[in-house]
Design a protein around this motif. Structure first.
Motif, PDB file in Angstrom:
ATOM      1  N   ALA A   1      -9.083  14.971 -24.440  1.00 53.54           N
ATOM      2  CA  ALA A   1      -9.183  13.883 -23.470  1.00 53.54           C
ATOM      3  C   ALA A   1     -10.353  14.064 -22.510  1.00 53.54           C
ATOM      4  N   LEU A   2     -10.973  12.920 -22.196  1.00 55.74           N
ATOM      5  CA  LEU A   2     -11.963  12.831 -21.130  1.00 55.74           C
ATOM      6  C   LEU A   2     -11.361  11.965 -20.032  1.00 55.74           C
ATOM      7  N   LEU A   3     -11.374  12.456 -18.799  1.00 54.88           N
ATOM      8  CA  LEU A   3     -10.852  11.716 -17.650  1.00 54.88           C
ATOM      9  C   LEU A   3     -12.016  11.311 -16.750  1.00 54.88           C
TER      10      LEU A   3
ATOM     11  N   PHE B   1       0.846  -1.190   0.000  1.00 56.59           N
ATOM     12  CA  PHE B   1       0.000   0.000   0.000  1.00 56.59           C
ATOM     13  C   PHE B   1       0.883   1.242   0.000  1.00 56.59           C
ATOM     14  N   ALA B   2       0.416   2.293  -0.689  1.00 55.98           N
ATOM     15  CA  ALA B   2       1.220   3.500  -0.837  1.00 55.98           C
ATOM     16  C   ALA B   2       0.331   4.726  -0.689  1.00 55.98           C
ATOM     17  N   ALA B   3       0.941   5.897  -0.696  1.00 54.63           N
ATOM     18  CA  ALA B   3       0.183   7.149  -0.678  1.00 54.63           C
ATOM     19  C   ALA B   3      -0.615   7.271  -1.965  1.00 54.63           C
ATOM     20  N   ALA B   4      -1.691   8.051  -1.902  1.00 60.11           N
ATOM     21  CA  ALA B   4      -2.613   8.146  -3.033  1.00 60.11           C
ATOM     22  C   ALA B   4      -1.912   8.590  -4.310  1.00 60.11           C
ATOM     23  N   ASP B   5      -1.063   9.596  -4.248  1.00 61.21           N
ATOM     24  CA  ASP B   5      -0.416  10.087  -5.468  1.00 61.21           C
ATOM     25  C   ASP B   5       0.428   9.001  -6.128  1.00 61.21           C
ATOM     26  N   ALA B   6       1.080   8.181  -5.330  1.00 58.82           N
ATOM     27  CA  ALA B   6       1.902   7.103  -5.893  1.00 58.82           C
ATOM     28  C   ALA B   6       1.022   6.055  -6.574  1.00 58.82           C
ATOM     29  N   ILE B   7      -0.120   5.735  -5.969  1.00 62.41           N
ATOM     30  CA  ILE B   7      -1.037   4.760  -6.572  1.00 62.41           C
ATOM     31  C   ILE B   7      -1.581   5.296  -7.888  1.00 62.41           C
ATOM     32  N   ILE B   8      -2.041   6.534  -7.864  1.00 55.76           N
ATOM     33  CA  ILE B   8      -2.631   7.129  -9.059  1.00 55.76           C
ATOM     34  C   ILE B   8      -1.588   7.242 -10.171  1.00 55.76           C
TER      35      ILE B   8
ATOM     36  N   SER C   1      -7.847  14.637  -8.795  1.00 61.23           N
ATOM     37  CA  SER C   1      -6.877  15.731  -8.786  1.00 61.23           C
ATOM     38  C   SER C   1      -5.483  15.233  -9.139  1.00 61.23           C
ATOM     39  N   GLY C   2      -5.087  14.107  -8.531  1.00 61.53           N
ATOM     40  CA  GLY C   2      -3.770  13.551  -8.823  1.00 61.53           C
ATOM     41  C   GLY C   2      -3.656  13.055 -10.251  1.00 61.53           C
ATOM     42  N   ALA C   3      -4.711  12.399 -10.750  1.00 63.82           N
ATOM     43  CA  ALA C   3      -4.683  11.883 -12.117  1.00 63.82           C
ATOM     44  C   ALA C   3      -4.628  13.015 -13.131  1.00 63.82           C
ATOM     45  N   ARG C   4      -5.405  14.045 -12.914  1.00 62.09           N
ATOM     46  CA  ARG C   4      -5.407  15.170 -13.860  1.00 62.09           C
ATOM     47  C   ARG C   4      -4.044  15.860 -13.882  1.00 62.09           C
ATOM     48  N   ARG C   5      -3.483  16.056 -12.710  1.00 58.72           N
ATOM     49  CA  ARG C   5      -2.157  16.697 -12.631  1.00 58.72           C
ATOM     50  C   ARG C   5      -1.119  15.877 -13.392  1.00 58.72           C
TER      51      ARG C   5
ATOM     52  N   LYS D   1       1.828  15.307 -18.900  1.00 60.42           N
ATOM     53  CA  LYS D   1       2.279  14.607 -20.103  1.00 60.42           C
ATOM     54  C   LYS D   1       1.790  15.298 -21.371  1.00 60.42           C
ATOM     55  N   ALA D   2       1.367  16.554 -21.233  1.00 61.02           N
ATOM     56  CA  ALA D   2       0.894  17.373 -22.362  1.00 61.02           C
ATOM     57  C   ALA D   2      -0.372  16.810 -23.001  1.00 61.02           C
ATOM     58  N   ILE D   3      -1.229  16.195 -22.183  1.00 56.87           N
ATOM     59  CA  ILE D   3      -2.538  15.731 -22.644  1.00 56.87           C
ATOM     60  C   ILE D   3      -3.600  16.571 -21.933  1.00 56.87           C
ATOM     61  N   PRO D   4      -4.189  17.556 -22.599  1.00 56.30           N
ATOM     62  CA  PRO D   4      -5.173  18.411 -21.924  1.00 56.30           C
ATOM     63  C   PRO D   4      -6.474  17.668 -21.638  1.00 56.30           C
ATOM     64  N   ILE D   5      -6.971  17.815 -20.422  1.00 56.14           N
ATOM     65  CA  ILE D   5      -8.251  17.215 -20.039  1.00 56.14           C
ATOM     66  C   ILE D   5      -9.358  18.221 -20.343  1.00 56.14           C
ATOM     67  N   GLU D   6     -10.248  17.872 -21.274  1.00 53.87           N
ATOM     68  CA  GLU D   6     -11.317  18.785 -21.670  1.00 53.87           C
ATOM     69  C   GLU D   6     -12.676  18.418 -21.086  1.00 53.87           C
TER      70      GLU D   6
END
Length: 330
Positions: free
Chosen positions: A253-255, A227-234, A273-277, A282-287
């Motif tokens: 992109a749709l997230l 198990f790890a911190a949320a940011d590491a998992i995401i 929040s972590g996934a979008r960041r 990676k230069a993939i804009p979430i629209e």
């Protein structure tokens, strides 16, 4: 095991009864209660039909309504609906333009939907799209390949909007198949699933373990990790997804961050929040975005991340009005 139920044998029927009564503005039972269909069907429109085992609510019955599915069938928990149920949905929903069946890539679902098409094909114009957005199954070499998981919602929404606009059956199938190549999902769980019939948990984890790459039928994933911190998992989920999807310049992109049944909204939004960041790094804009509990695995404490790369037309179809029990806008 403690669950809000009377008996394991009647749980699904009683749950579906409650769903229909709670959302009678959108849905009604089909004949002999073999399926659930839209209360108001549109004549001359291709009907979109899906279904699967119970335990994934609100998928698929929660997506029956204007701008999405015309009918859905519910099997026993984690069990495909029968060919008889699927044929009943076809008979109920086809108003003259035929039906497109949206099927998740599981052996039982494929077998029963294919059988229903064979049995009803002399009376109806039918075709099928197989959703296979899950990354992890392809690594094991088992079954028919990638499973259909949370990305199914995106395909049902976009195809539903296209059908409302009068797109014919062959074009809907082509649209769905194209979408399927540009949607990828991966899940993680902190516990297994407690199945009412067996009263057993599908897999057990220690207090410092998590399961990466889980399926929506309570299947264990490809790896048990500390198990790890949320940011590491995401980050692990997003890295795997991005490595498996072809990102082209100008992609829109749709997230979608989806709860698997036992994860509270606060944790889902933290994961978003972590996934979008990470993805935008990676230069993939979430629209477009969707966060919530839509494609579940009973009481699994876990989540999945889905990334969809969409065309301008598909973004417009995603934005189109939808009115179902689980998904509604504008």
């Amino acid at each position: 095991m403690k669950k809000f139920m009377n008996t394991a044998e009647t749980m699904v029927a009683e749950s579906v009864e409650g769903f229909v009564r709670a959302h009678e503005a959108f849905v009604v039972f089909g004949a002999e209660r073999k399926c659930i269909r839209r209360r108001h069907l549109t004549s001359g429109k291709v009907a979109l039909i899906s279904g699967g085992g119970a335990g994934h609510e609100p998928m698929h019955i929660g997506f029956v309504g204007q701008g999405m599915l015309d009918a859905a069938c519910v099997g026993h928990i984690f069990t495909s609906p029968t060919p008889s149920q699927i044929m009943a949905a076809i008979e109920e929903a086809d108003t003259g333009a035929g039906c497109l069946l949206v099927v998740k890539n599981y052996d039982g679902d494929l077998m029963n939907f294919e059988m229903a098409i064979e049995m009803a094909g002399d009376r109806h114009s039918l075709d099928m799209i197989v959703v296979s957005d899950d990354i992890e199954t392809s690594r094991t070499g088992e079954g028919r390949g990638r499973r259909g998981v949370a990305g199914t919602l995106i395909i049902e929404k976009i195809l539903g909007a296209a059908a409302e606009r009068g797109m014919p059956l062959a074009e809907l199938k082509q649209l769905g198949e194209g979408l399927n190549t540009r949607i990828r999902s991966m899940g993680v769980a902190l516990n297994g699933v407690t199945v009412p019939q067996t009263e057993r948990t599908t897999f057990a984890l220690g207090p410092d373990e998590m399961e990466m790459g889980v399926g929506i039928h309570g299947e264990p994933g490809h790896a048990r990790q500390p198990f790890a911190a949320a940011d590491a998992i995401i980050m692990r989920l997003c890295e795997t997804i991005i490595a498996d999807i072809a990102v082209t310049p100008g992609a829109r992109a749709l997230l979608f961050v989806n709860g698997l049944g036992g994860t509270p909204p606060a944790e889902l939004y933290l994961a978003y929040s972590g996934a979008r960041r990470f993805i935008e790094g990676k230069a993939i804009p979430i629209e477009r975005s969707l966060v919530g509990t839509y494609v579940t695995s009973l009481d699994m404490q876990g989540l999945s991340i889905t990334l969809a790369l969409l065309t301008d037309e598909e973004i417009t179809l995603w934005d189109a009005p939808v009115a179902t029990a689980a998904l509604r806008w504008p």
